[in-house]
Design an enzyme around this catalytic site. Structure first.
Site, PDB file in Angstrom:
ATOM      1  CE1 TYR A 124     -61.834 -27.134  58.483  1.00 33.65           C
ATOM      2  CE2 TYR A 124     -60.209 -28.498  59.582  1.00 33.65           C
ATOM      3  CZ  TYR A 124     -61.307 -28.371  58.752  1.00 33.65           C
ATOM      4  OH  TYR A 124     -61.872 -29.488  58.172  1.00 33.65           O
TER       5      TYR A 124
HETATM    6  N1  LIG Z   1     -66.888 -33.469  58.870  1.00 37.13           N
HETATM    7  C1  LIG Z   1     -66.854 -32.569  57.932  1.00 37.13           C
HETATM    8  O1  LIG Z   1     -67.850 -31.904  57.611  1.00 37.13           O
HETATM    9  C2  LIG Z   1     -65.573 -32.312  57.171  1.00 37.13           C
HETATM   10  C3  LIG Z   1     -65.638 -31.435  56.083  1.00 37.13           C
HETATM   11  C4  LIG Z   1     -64.465 -31.163  55.380  1.00 37.13           C
HETATM   12  C5  LIG Z   1     -63.276 -31.776  55.752  1.00 37.13           C
HETATM   13  N2  LIG Z   1     -63.255 -32.627  56.824  1.00 37.13           N
HETATM   14  C6  LIG Z   1     -61.965 -33.241  57.150  1.00 37.13           C
HETATM   15  O2  LIG Z   1     -62.141 -34.651  57.189  1.00 37.13           O
HETATM   16  C7  LIG Z   1     -61.265 -35.229  58.171  1.00 37.13           C
HETATM   17  C8  LIG Z   1     -62.062 -36.040  59.171  1.00 37.13           C
HETATM   18  O3  LIG Z   1     -63.019 -35.190  59.752  1.00 37.13           O
HETATM   19  P1  LIG Z   1     -64.118 -35.779  60.755  1.00 37.13           P
HETATM   20  O4  LIG Z   1     -65.202 -34.781  60.818  1.00 37.13           O
HETATM   21  O5  LIG Z   1     -64.396 -37.182  60.439  1.00 37.13           O
HETATM   22  O6  LIG Z   1     -63.333 -35.832  62.126  1.00 37.13           O
HETATM   23  P2  LIG Z   1     -62.739 -34.709  63.073  1.00 37.13           P
HETATM   24  O7  LIG Z   1     -63.618 -34.583  64.206  1.00 37.13           O
HETATM   25  O8  LIG Z   1     -62.391 -33.520  62.265  1.00 37.13           O
HETATM   26  O9  LIG Z   1     -61.415 -35.362  63.632  1.00 37.13           O
HETATM   27  C9  LIG Z   1     -60.353 -35.694  62.922  1.00 37.13           C
HETATM   28  C10 LIG Z   1     -59.554 -36.766  63.617  1.00 37.13           C
HETATM   29  O10 LIG Z   1     -58.268 -36.229  63.918  1.00 37.13           O
HETATM   30  C11 LIG Z   1     -57.900 -36.627  65.221  1.00 37.13           C
HETATM   31  N3  LIG Z   1     -56.947 -35.697  65.801  1.00 37.13           N
HETATM   32  C12 LIG Z   1     -57.150 -34.399  66.149  1.00 37.13           C
HETATM   33  N4  LIG Z   1     -56.009 -33.862  66.661  1.00 37.13           N
HETATM   34  C13 LIG Z   1     -55.074 -34.850  66.625  1.00 37.13           C
HETATM   35  C14 LIG Z   1     -53.687 -34.938  67.032  1.00 37.13           C
HETATM   36  N5  LIG Z   1     -53.056 -33.913  67.584  1.00 37.13           N
HETATM   37  N6  LIG Z   1     -53.049 -36.102  66.896  1.00 37.13           N
HETATM   38  C15 LIG Z   1     -53.681 -37.180  66.374  1.00 37.13           C
HETATM   39  N7  LIG Z   1     -54.966 -37.176  65.961  1.00 37.13           N
HETATM   40  C16 LIG Z   1     -55.661 -36.022  66.097  1.00 37.13           C
HETATM   41  C17 LIG Z   1     -59.207 -36.612  65.930  1.00 37.13           C
HETATM   42  O11 LIG Z   1     -59.207 -37.344  67.091  1.00 37.13           O
HETATM   43  P3  LIG Z   1     -60.410 -36.933  68.091  1.00 37.13           P
HETATM   44  O12 LIG Z   1     -61.620 -36.700  67.294  1.00 37.13           O
HETATM   45  O13 LIG Z   1     -60.482 -38.071  68.981  1.00 37.13           O
HETATM   46  O14 LIG Z   1     -59.923 -35.693  68.643  1.00 37.13           O
HETATM   47  C18 LIG Z   1     -60.100 -37.318  64.916  1.00 37.13           C
HETATM   48  O15 LIG Z   1     -59.945 -38.676  64.976  1.00 37.13           O
HETATM   49  C19 LIG Z   1     -60.518 -34.065  58.803  1.00 37.13           C
HETATM   50  O16 LIG Z   1     -59.273 -33.890  58.157  1.00 37.13           O
HETATM   51  C20 LIG Z   1     -61.419 -32.874  58.522  1.00 37.13           C
HETATM   52  O17 LIG Z   1     -60.686 -31.676  58.465  1.00 37.13           O
HETATM   53  C21 LIG Z   1     -64.366 -32.917  57.543  1.00 37.13           C
END
Ligand SMILES: NC(=O)c1ccc[n+]([C@@H]2O[C@H](COP(=O)([O-])OP(=O)(O)OC[C@H]3O[C@@H](n4cnc5c(N)ncnc54)[C@H](OP(=O)(O)O)[C@@H]3O)[C@@H](O)[C@H]2O)c1
Length: 275
Positions: free
Chosen positions: A186
Site C-alpha cells: 500500500y
Molecule cells: N482513511 C484514512 O485514514 C486514510 C489515511 C491516509 C490516506 N488515505 C487515502 O485516502 C483515500 C480514501 O480513503 P478512505 O479511507 O476514504 O477510503 P478507502 O476505504 O481507502 O477506499 C478508497 C476507495 O477506493 C475504492 N476502490 C478500491 N479498489 C478499487 C478499484 N479496483 N476500482 C475502483 N475503486 C476502488 C473503494 O471502493 P470500496 O470502498 O467500495 O471498495 C473506495 O471507494 C485513499 O486513497 C486512501 O489511501 C486514507
C-alpha cells in the site's frame, strides 16, 4: 472566496464513502458538476487479515465493510438534494480498459473533465516484505499506481486534444507512503504514485494543468476503532483524528483558482501528525 470551480466538471474516484464522498460533496458545494466512480467490495473481500495492526473492533470492521459495500447513490442524492449535479458509475480501475470508458461516461453526462481527483485505493492488511506475495503486490500497484497514471494519461490526452488551458489533478496518497509498516505494498504503491505525480506536473504544466498530491494522516472513515482513535489523537499535535471533511477542504483548496501557481507539490493534511 470564489474558488473558480462554478460550472467545472469534476471526476472523483472512490467516491461511495469516506474521503472520496466528502471531496465530491465539497467540490459540488463550490458549483462543480460531479461524476463519481466507485467499486463495491464484498465484506469477505476486504483483504483484512488479523486486524490487530489497526486495533479494529468488531463493530468498526463491520461498519467499514458495510460502507464499502454501498453504491454511490447516497452521495449522488445528497449532492442533488443540495441543488447540485451528480452522476455515478461503478467500475474496476484495476482494469485499464475501464478508464477511457469512464471518461466517455463523464463527458456524455457533463462534458469534458476539468478536475480529476484520484482518491480510490486498494489496501490489504497486513502485508510485509518477508511475506511478499506477487498477487497482493499486483493488486496494490494496479489501483494505487497504474490506474492513477492511466487516469492522468487519459485526462491529459483529452485535455490537449480540445486545446484546453485550465485543469487540476489531485492525487490522494498517505502520510506514511515512504515506509508503511504493516501494509508495505500500500505504502510503496502510493510512493510510486507520488513520483508519477511530480513528472505529470512537469508534462502537463505547459497545458495549464496543475498536478498535486494531498497526503492525509489518519482519517476516521469507519476503519478506526476506539482504541485506535485514542492512539492517533494522542499522537496528533491537534489532538484529534482527522475527519473526511478535513481532507475534502484541502482538496478544494488545491483545486481552486487561488492554487493556480501550486503544482508538483505534496501537501500533508494530518493536523501535524506528519511534519
Ligand atoms: N482513511 C484514512 O485514514 C486514510 C489515511 C491516509 C490516506 N488515505 C487515502 O485516502 C483515500 C480514501 O480513503 P478512505 O479511507 O476514504 O477510503 P478507502 O476505504 O481507502 O477506499 C478508497 C476507495 O477506493 C475504492 N476502490 C478500491 N479498489 C478499487 C478499484 N479496483 N476500482 C475502483 N475503486 C476502488 C473503494 O471502493 P470500496 O470502498 O467500495 O471498495 C473506495 O471507494 C485513499 O486513497 C486512501 O489511501 C486514507
Amino acid at each position: 472566496m470564489d474558488t473558480g470551480l462554478q460550472g467545472r466538471v469534476a471526476l472523483v474516484t472512490g467516491a461511495n464513502h469516506g474521503i472520496g464522498a466528502a471531496v465530491a460533496k465539497g467540490l459540488a458545494a463550490e458549483g462543480a458538476k460531479l461524476f463519481l466512480t466507485y467499486l463495491r467490495v464484498r465484506p469477505q473481500d476486504t483483504g483484512w487479515g488479523e486486524d490487530v495492526a489497526r486495533g479494529l473492533s468488531e463493530s468498526a470492521e463491520a461498519l467499514y465493510a458495510a460502507m464499502r459495500a454501498k453504491s454511490a447513490d447516497h452521495v449522488v442524492k445528497s449532492i442533488r438534494d443540495a441543488g447540485g449535479s451528480a452522476e455515478a458509475w461503478e467500475t474496476d480501475l484495476a482494469d485499464p480498459a475501464n478508464i477511457p470508458l469512464l471518461f466517455d461516461r463523464a463527458e456524455s453526462a457533463f462534458g469534458a473533465v476539468d478536475v480529476l481527483v484520484n482518491n480510490a485505493a486498494h489496501c490489504e492488511y497486513p502485508s510485509r516484505v518477508l511475506e511478499a506475495n506477487a498477487a497482493s503486490m499486483d493488486r496494490h500497484f494496479a489501483v494505487n499506481t497504474r490506474a492513477v497514471a492511466l487516469m492522468i494519461q487519459e485526462y491529459g490526452r483529452r485535455h490537449i486534444e480540445r486545446a484546453a488551458r485550465w485543469g487540476r489533478i489531485i492525487n490522494v496518497s498517505t502520510d506514511a507512503a515512504d515506509a508503511f509498516g504493516g501494509s508495505v505494498w500500500y505504502g510503496a504503491s502510493k510512493y510510486a504514485m507520488e513520483s508519477i505525480s511530480r513528472v505529470a506536473a512537469k508534462e502537463l504544466g505547459p497545458y495549464g494543468v496543475t498536478v498535486n498530491v494531498v497526503s492525509p494522516g489518519p482519517v476516521q472513515t469507519g476503519g478506526y476503532g476506539a482504541e485506535a482513535v485514542e492512539r492517533e489523537s494522542a499522537a496528533c499535535p491537534m489532538g484529534r483524528i482527522g475527519q473526511p471533511q478535513d481532507i475534502a477542504d484541502a482538496v478544494v483548496l488545491v483545486a481552486s483558482e487561488q492554487a493556480r501557481w501550486i503544482t508538483g507539490q505534496l501537501v500533508y493534511v494530518g493536523g501535524g501528525s506528519r511534519m
